[in-house]
Motif scaffolding. Structure first.
Motif, PDB file in Angstrom:
ATOM      1  N   UNK A  95       0.789  -1.230   0.000  1.00 27.77           N
ATOM      2  CA  UNK A  95       0.000   0.000   0.000  1.00 27.77           C
ATOM      3  C   UNK A  95       0.822   1.282   0.000  1.00 27.77           C
ATOM      4  N   UNK A  96       2.067   1.233   0.441  1.00 27.99           N
ATOM      5  CA  UNK A  96       2.869   2.448   0.583  1.00 27.99           C
ATOM      6  C   UNK A  96       3.067   3.152  -0.755  1.00 27.99           C
ATOM      7  N   UNK A  97       2.846   4.466  -0.755  1.00 20.99           N
ATOM      8  CA  UNK A  97       2.944   5.268  -1.974  1.00 20.99           C
ATOM      9  C   UNK A  97       4.024   6.341  -1.856  1.00 20.99           C
ATOM     10  N   UNK A  98       4.284   6.976  -2.971  1.00 19.39           N
ATOM     11  CA  UNK A  98       5.214   8.107  -2.981  1.00 19.39           C
ATOM     12  C   UNK A  98       4.738   9.197  -2.029  1.00 19.39           C
ATOM     13  N   UNK A  99       3.448   9.456  -2.005  1.00 22.90           N
ATOM     14  CA  UNK A  99       2.892  10.471  -1.115  1.00 22.90           C
ATOM     15  C   UNK A  99       3.138  10.132   0.356  1.00 22.90           C
ATOM     16  N   UNK A 118       5.757   8.592   1.721  1.00 25.24           N
ATOM     17  CA  UNK A 118       7.107   8.943   2.189  1.00 25.24           C
ATOM     18  C   UNK A 118       7.315  10.455   2.152  1.00 25.24           C
ATOM     19  N   UNK A 119       6.774  11.129   1.129  1.00 27.11           N
ATOM     20  CA  UNK A 119       6.934  12.587   1.048  1.00 27.11           C
ATOM     21  C   UNK A 119       6.161  13.292   2.148  1.00 27.11           C
ATOM     22  N   UNK A 120       5.083  12.670   2.628  1.00 20.32           N
ATOM     23  CA  UNK A 120       4.230  13.274   3.647  1.00 20.32           C
ATOM     24  C   UNK A 120       4.474  12.759   5.043  1.00 20.32           C
ATOM     25  N   UNK A 121       5.570  12.007   5.251  1.00 25.68           N
ATOM     26  CA  UNK A 121       5.981  11.536   6.574  1.00 25.68           C
ATOM     27  C   UNK A 121       4.889  10.710   7.258  1.00 25.68           C
ATOM     28  N   UNK A 122       4.329   9.770   6.520  1.00 28.12           N
ATOM     29  CA  UNK A 122       3.255   8.940   7.082  1.00 28.12           C
ATOM     30  C   UNK A 122       3.441   7.465   6.703  1.00 28.12           C
ATOM     31  N   UNK A 123       4.679   7.009   6.757  1.00 29.12           N
ATOM     32  CA  UNK A 123       4.975   5.632   6.379  1.00 29.12           C
ATOM     33  C   UNK A 123       4.677   4.639   7.495  1.00 29.12           C
ATOM     34  N   UNK A 124       4.457   5.127   8.714  1.00 30.57           N
ATOM     35  CA  UNK A 124       4.080   4.242   9.808  1.00 30.57           C
ATOM     36  C   UNK A 124       5.234   3.676  10.608  1.00 30.57           C
ATOM     37  N   UNK A 125       6.455   4.120  10.337  1.00 31.78           N
ATOM     38  CA  UNK A 125       7.616   3.659  11.101  1.00 31.78           C
ATOM     39  C   UNK A 125       7.826   4.527  12.335  1.00 31.78           C
ATOM     40  N   UNK A 126       8.536   4.020  13.340  1.00 31.10           N
ATOM     41  CA  UNK A 126       8.861   4.865  14.495  1.00 31.10           C
ATOM     42  C   UNK A 126       9.661   6.092  14.067  1.00 31.10           C
ATOM     43  N   UNK A 127       9.529   7.154  14.826  1.00 28.67           N
ATOM     44  CA  UNK A 127      10.171   8.431  14.510  1.00 28.67           C
ATOM     45  C   UNK A 127      11.682   8.261  14.304  1.00 28.67           C
ATOM     46  N   UNK A 128      12.190   8.888  13.219  1.00 28.65           N
ATOM     47  CA  UNK A 128      13.627   8.904  12.906  1.00 28.65           C
ATOM     48  C   UNK A 128      14.239   7.496  12.872  1.00 28.65           C
ATOM     49  N   UNK A 129      13.528   6.581  12.264  1.00 27.28           N
ATOM     50  CA  UNK A 129      14.017   5.201  12.182  1.00 27.28           C
ATOM     51  C   UNK A 129      15.386   5.132  11.506  1.00 27.28           C
ATOM     52  N   UNK A 130      16.304   4.458  12.185  1.00 23.21           N
ATOM     53  CA  UNK A 130      17.661   4.174  11.719  1.00 23.21           C
ATOM     54  C   UNK A 130      18.575   5.394  11.663  1.00 23.21           C
ATOM     55  N   UNK A 131      18.131   6.549  12.146  1.00 22.20           N
ATOM     56  CA  UNK A 131      19.023   7.710  12.128  1.00 22.20           C
ATOM     57  C   UNK A 131      20.299   7.444  12.927  1.00 22.20           C
ATOM     58  N   UNK A 132      20.169   6.814  14.076  1.00 21.74           N
ATOM     59  CA  UNK A 132      21.356   6.538  14.888  1.00 21.74           C
ATOM     60  C   UNK A 132      22.311   5.593  14.176  1.00 21.74           C
ATOM     61  N   UNK A 133      21.784   4.677  13.418  1.00 21.86           N
ATOM     62  CA  UNK A 133      22.646   3.767  12.653  1.00 21.86           C
ATOM     63  C   UNK A 133      23.344   4.502  11.509  1.00 21.86           C
ATOM     64  N   UNK A 134      22.631   5.444  10.922  1.00 25.30           N
ATOM     65  CA  UNK A 134      23.272   6.277   9.901  1.00 25.30           C
ATOM     66  C   UNK A 134      24.431   7.053  10.512  1.00 25.30           C
ATOM     67  N   UNK A 135      24.218   7.594  11.710  1.00 22.87           N
ATOM     68  CA  UNK A 135      25.272   8.342  12.398  1.00 22.87           C
ATOM     69  C   UNK A 135      26.420   7.437  12.828  1.00 22.87           C
ATOM     70  N   UNK A 136      26.162   6.131  12.871  1.00 22.00           N
ATOM     71  CA  UNK A 136      27.214   5.158  13.192  1.00 22.00           C
ATOM     72  C   UNK A 136      27.895   4.642  11.918  1.00 22.00           C
ATOM     73  N   UNK A 137      27.673   5.356  10.810  1.00 19.84           N
ATOM     74  CA  UNK A 137      28.342   5.084   9.527  1.00 19.84           C
ATOM     75  C   UNK A 137      27.868   3.823   8.821  1.00 19.84           C
ATOM     76  N   UNK A 138      26.655   3.360   9.141  1.00 22.95           N
ATOM     77  CA  UNK A 138      26.070   2.286   8.335  1.00 22.95           C
ATOM     78  C   UNK A 138      25.467   2.921   7.083  1.00 22.95           C
ATOM     79  N   UNK A 139      25.795   2.433   5.890  1.00 28.35           N
ATOM     80  CA  UNK A 139      25.372   3.092   4.647  1.00 28.35           C
ATOM     81  C   UNK A 139      23.858   3.170   4.487  1.00 28.35           C
ATOM     82  N   UNK A 140      23.404   4.258   3.910  1.00 28.69           N
ATOM     83  CA  UNK A 140      21.984   4.424   3.601  1.00 28.69           C
ATOM     84  C   UNK A 140      21.463   3.256   2.778  1.00 28.69           C
ATOM     85  N   UNK A 141      22.234   2.838   1.780  1.00 35.39           N
ATOM     86  CA  UNK A 141      21.785   1.779   0.877  1.00 35.39           C
ATOM     87  C   UNK A 141      21.470   0.492   1.629  1.00 35.39           C
ATOM     88  N   UNK A 142      22.185   0.238   2.702  1.00 29.15           N
ATOM     89  CA  UNK A 142      21.921  -0.940   3.523  1.00 29.15           C
ATOM     90  C   UNK A 142      20.716  -0.715   4.428  1.00 29.15           C
TER      91      UNK A 142
END
Length: 413
Positions: free
Chosen positions: A150-154, A156-180
Motif C-alpha cells: 500500500x505504501x505510496x510516494x505520497x 514517504x513525502x508526507x511523513x506517514x509511512x508508519x515507522x517509528x520516529x527517525x528510524x535508523x538515524x542513529x545507525x546512519x550516524x554510526x556510519x552504516x550506509x543508507x543503501x543498507x
C-alpha cells in the motif's frame, strides 16, 4: 588561543519596492492552502517596515551578546527582497566574514527540494503521488506485507509511512550506509498502518531520491540542479560535502569552547541522505527559493504544484507543544509534502526548520500575505530560532514576546 571575537555587522538591501499584497483568512486544516480566497486587507507597509526595523534591532542584540558565530537572513515581500543581512564569521579562525553568497548547510530544509522535484515528475506524467513504492523500487519492503503493497510516494513525502520516529538515524550516524539501511526497513515494527499517522523520517524519506532515479535514469542531485537550482538562479546551491567545501565562500560549523568560537570539519552523516538533508545554499539562493514558493516563479513551480506541496496532510499534534512559541501561537499543525503547515494565531504559516551538526536553518511564509523569511546560521545555538516568531508576531500585530531570550542571561561571553 584566539582573541575574543567581535562581530562585524553588515546591512544590505534595505526597503525595496513591494508588490501590492492581498491577504486571506487562515486556511482550515483540511483545506488546500492555495484555495484560500483573498478577502482580508493586506498588511500595511508601515507595519511591515516596523517589523523589519524591530528584527534588525534584535539581530543587533544577538551580535552584542555573541549568540552566534555567523548568520545570514532575509525577508521577502511578494517577489521582492525587502531586507537582507549577514553578520559574523564564516570561519572564525581565519576571520572570513559571512556574505550574502556564503553557503550554509540547509539540513531538513532540503526536503522541500526533494518533494518539488518529485512534483515536477508528477506534473510531467512520469510519476503519480499515489504510485506504489514497491512497483517503482522492487527492493522496498516493510514488515507487514499489506503495508509494503500500500505504501505510496505520497506516504514517504508526507511523513506517514508508519515507522517509528527517525528510524535508523542513529545507525546512519554510526556510519552504516543508507543503501543498507533502506533495505532493512522490513525489520522495524510499525507504530501504525501506512498513511494513518505522522512519524518524521530521514532514511525512509530519502527513498524519493531512488524514485526519481528510477523514473529519470539520472542522479537525484543532477535533476534538482537542472530543474530547480539553475532555473531559479540559485547559483551557489549544491549537494553534498564536496559541493559545500568547493563553494567560493562557505560557512564552517562552529562550537563555542573556552571563550571562543572554534570551527571544525563538517559531518558527513546526513549528506548520505541527500533528499532529506543534503542541500547547501546561500541566503541569496534561499531568497529565490522563497520567492518561488510564494508563487512568483510559475514557470518553474506552477500554482497547481505549489497547491499540492503546501496542502495540509497528516496531523502533527506534537508540533503544537514542541517549543514555547508553538505552544502559544500554533493552534493546529500538519505535515504537507516537505513542508509543515501551521495555524499560527489564526493565520496559515508554511514552515520548516533544519538542524545538523554545526548548522541550523529556518524558513517560513504566510501565503495569504505573501511575506516570508529565512534564517541560516553556522552553530547550534537556539537563540535565532526565536527570532522568526518574534518577527511574525510583530508583523501580525500580536503582543511582543521575547521568544529568543534576548533579555535573559547572555549565553556566550
Amino acid at each position: 588561543m584566539l582573541p575574543r571575537l567581535v562581530f562585524a555587522l553588515s546591512l544590505a538591501f534595505g526597503a525595496l519596492a513591494a508588490t501590492p499584497l492581498v491577504a486571506a483568512p487562515a486556511v482550515p486544516a483540511n483545506t488546500d492552502v492555495a484555495s484560500a480566497t483573498t478577502t482580508a486587507p493586506a498588511i500595511p507597509d508601515k507595519r511591515i517596515k516596523a517589523a523589519i526595523d524591530a528584527y534588525n534591532h534584535w539581530l543587533d542584540r544577538v551580535a552584542e551578546r555573541n549568540d552566534v558565530v555567523g548568520l545570514a537572513t532575509a525577508v521577502v515581500v511578494g517577489s521582492h527582497v525587502r531586507f537582507e543581512r549577514t553578520m559574523g564569521y564564516a570561519d572564525a579562525h581565519t576571520g572570513e566574514h559571512v556574505t550574502p553568497t556564503s553557503v550554509f548547510r540547509l539540513a531538513s530544509l532540503s526536503k522541500a527540494f526533494a518533494t518539488a522535484m518529485t512534483g515536477l515528475l508528477v506534473q510531467n506524467g512520469r510519476l503519480s503521488w499515489d504510485s506504489r513504492l514497491n512497483d517503482i523500487l522492487p527492493f522496498f519492503k516493510l514488515k507487514d506485507l499489506k503495508d509494503t503493497r500500500n505504501a505510496t510516494v505520497r506516504d514517504i513525502a508526507g511523513q506517514r509511512l508508519g515507522l517509528p520516529r527517525n528510524s535508523y538515524d542513529l545507525r546512519l550516524e554510526a556510519n552504516i550506509p543508507y543503501e543498507k539501511l533502506v533495505r532493512q526497513l522490513y525489520r522495524i515494527d510499525p507504530i501504525c498502518d501506512v498513511g494513518s499517522c505522522y512519524s518524521y523520517q530521514n532514511i525512509a524519506f530519502s527513498l524519493l531520491g531512488d524514485v526519481i532515479h528510477a523514473r529519470t535514469g539520472s542522479f537525484f542531485d543532477r535533476e534538482v540542479g537542472q530543474h530547480i537550482f539553475r532555473p531559479l538562479g540559485m547559483t551557489t546551491a549544491s549537494y553534498g560535502r564536496y559541493g559545500l567545501e568547493h563553494s567560493k565562500s562557505w560557512a564552517r560549523p562552529h562550537r563555542y569552547r573556552n571563550g571562543h568560537w572554534v570551527p571544525y570539519e563538517p559531518n558527513l552523516d546526513y549528506y548520505h541522505v541527500s533528499p532529506a538533508a543534503g542541500v547547501n545554499a546561500s541566503i541569496r539562493d534561499m531568497e529565490q527559493w522563497l520567492i518561488a514558493q510564494m508563487g512568483h516563479r510559475p514557470g518553474v513551480l506552477s500554482p497547481a504544484l505549489l497547491k499540492t506541496l503546501h496542502a495540509p496532510g497528516i496531523n502533527t499534534p506534537s508540533e503544537t507543544w514542541a517549543t514555547p512559541w508553538r505552544r502559544a501561537r500554533v493552534h493546529h499543525a500538519h505535515y504537507a509534502l516537505g513542508w509543515r503547515v501551521y495555524d499560527y494565531a489564526g493565520h496559515t504559516l508554511i514552515f520548516h526548520a533544519g538542524a545538523v551538526q554545526g548548522y541550523r536553518a529556518e524558513i517560513g511564509f504566510f501565503p495569504e500575505y505573501g511575506i516570508g523569511m529565512v534564517i541560516l546560521w553556522n552553530c547550534t545555538d537556539p537563540v535565532p530560532a526565536g527570532l522568526m516568531p518574534m518577527f511574525f508576531d510583530r508583523l501580525l500585530g500580536l503582543p511582543h514576546v521575547d521568544w529568543a531570550g534576548l533579555d535573559g542571561k547572555r549565553r556566550h561571553k
